[in-house]
Design an enzyme around this catalytic site. Sequence first.
Site, PDB file in Angstrom:
ATOM      1  N   THR A 157       0.874  -1.183   0.000  1.00  0.00           N
ATOM      2  CA  THR A 157       0.000   0.000   0.000  1.00  0.00           C
ATOM      3  C   THR A 157       0.911   1.233   0.000  1.00  0.00           C
ATOM      4  O   THR A 157       1.362   1.676  -1.039  1.00  0.00           O
ATOM      5  CB  THR A 157      -0.974  -0.001   1.194  1.00  0.00           C
ATOM      6  N   THR A 193       1.174  -7.250  13.144  1.00  0.00           N
ATOM      7  CA  THR A 193       1.150  -5.816  12.881  1.00  0.00           C
ATOM      8  C   THR A 193       1.138  -5.486  11.398  1.00  0.00           C
ATOM      9  O   THR A 193       1.584  -4.424  11.013  1.00  0.00           O
ATOM     10  CB  THR A 193       2.372  -5.153  13.534  1.00  0.00           C
ATOM     11  N   ASN A 209       0.292  10.689   6.103  1.00  0.00           N
ATOM     12  CA  ASN A 209      -0.949  10.302   6.751  1.00  0.00           C
ATOM     13  C   ASN A 209      -2.018  11.378   6.707  1.00  0.00           C
ATOM     14  O   ASN A 209      -3.170  11.126   7.084  1.00  0.00           O
ATOM     15  CB  ASN A 209      -0.658   9.862   8.187  1.00  0.00           C
ATOM     16  N   SER A 211      -6.424  10.598  -0.157  1.00  0.00           N
ATOM     17  CA  SER A 211      -6.592  11.226  -1.459  1.00  0.00           C
ATOM     18  C   SER A 211      -5.622  10.642  -2.479  1.00  0.00           C
ATOM     19  O   SER A 211      -5.684  10.984  -3.635  1.00  0.00           O
ATOM     20  CB  SER A 211      -6.371  12.726  -1.352  1.00  0.00           C
TER      21      SER A 211
END
Length: 383
Positions: A146, A179, A378, A383
């Site tokens: 990601t 995690t 962050n 967006s």
Amino acid sequence: MTVTAARGFLASGVAAGIKASGDPDLALVVNQGPAPAAAGVFTSNRIQAAPVRWSRRALADGRVSAVVLNSGGANACTGTAGADAARTMAEHTALAVGVTPDDVAVCSTGLIGVPLPMDRTTAGIALAAERLASDGGEDAAVAIKTTDSVHKTAVVTRSGWTVGGMAKGAGMLAPGLATMLVVLTTDAVAAGPSLDSALRAAVRTTFDRVDSDGCMSTNDTVLLLASGASGVTPEDGDLAEAVHAVCLDLARQLVADSEGASKEIEVAVVGAASEDDAVTVGRSIARSNLLKCALHGEDPNWGRVLSAIGTTDAEFDPDRLDVAVNGVWVCRDGAAGEPREKADLSGRRITITVDLRSGEASAEIWTNDLTAAYVHENSAYSS
């Protein structure tokens, strides 16, 4: 070759169109056996994504034959439609690779609260099944990224058998059994209970000691799959050691790639009355935003270390605390030690050593500094 380094596994990674960028976003890992077994650990966040709930059930019998993973959408907090989407992913994967849906684990990562585009997701599963290959591990590792800047893989080889793995994670890294998303594979012959024991022991001292930003995800999953393709049955201790080695490698890669980080920080607590005390103190230090900002500015501010220690219930005498930064004991007996200017923080790696002088236990926690780049990442992520 990451998850396909171990014999008996196929993998692939494709661009299904889940990400608006068009980057790879869907991966498959298939266990061909001949003696498939599996174990897994998951987030302890009380809010758990639909794929986590599905995969918990799939693992109940100690067997998983395939894992489907997507990036670009967490499928968390998506209600009944999210549960249906997780089941649909398992069903389409099962049909494509010739197993039952109950033998498919599902993993998703990305924004919370956004439904997955299921037409693209299911088409991506079909494409990924067509591209399954014994050298497809790298493609799979790329497809689960990601905000990761690099894909993360690790392999260890022992006498006649192998453990491989891939991981994704760069933010929301804080402990809760796991995690991030991780798939580990081995061609060793091992039953579910042995895998479960090895995995939990490894996670406890690796992924569970990564504390980048104190934020725990809703989707955290670590899976360990065994194929038995090597024909070798290692001793439980040898299996646990190899799994730990791969997990430690991946955990350190996660810290190195933390969003915006310019420093990789190891907090080593020694002289603790118990391991729990050592972990508690290490985690408190790792979560100090004041300290993380100081280290970003290459300031060995040991006062912020002591302040963090003082918020814990660990056993210690405030007048007997010692702190070293990159080997320089800047604090002795709870007061100033060697000149702080001696501590060189110009490199990327920083080690903070705390001696509680209260016992023989120790623990390490890994974290990173707090940077403007982290804030930007962050604030702009959705967006």
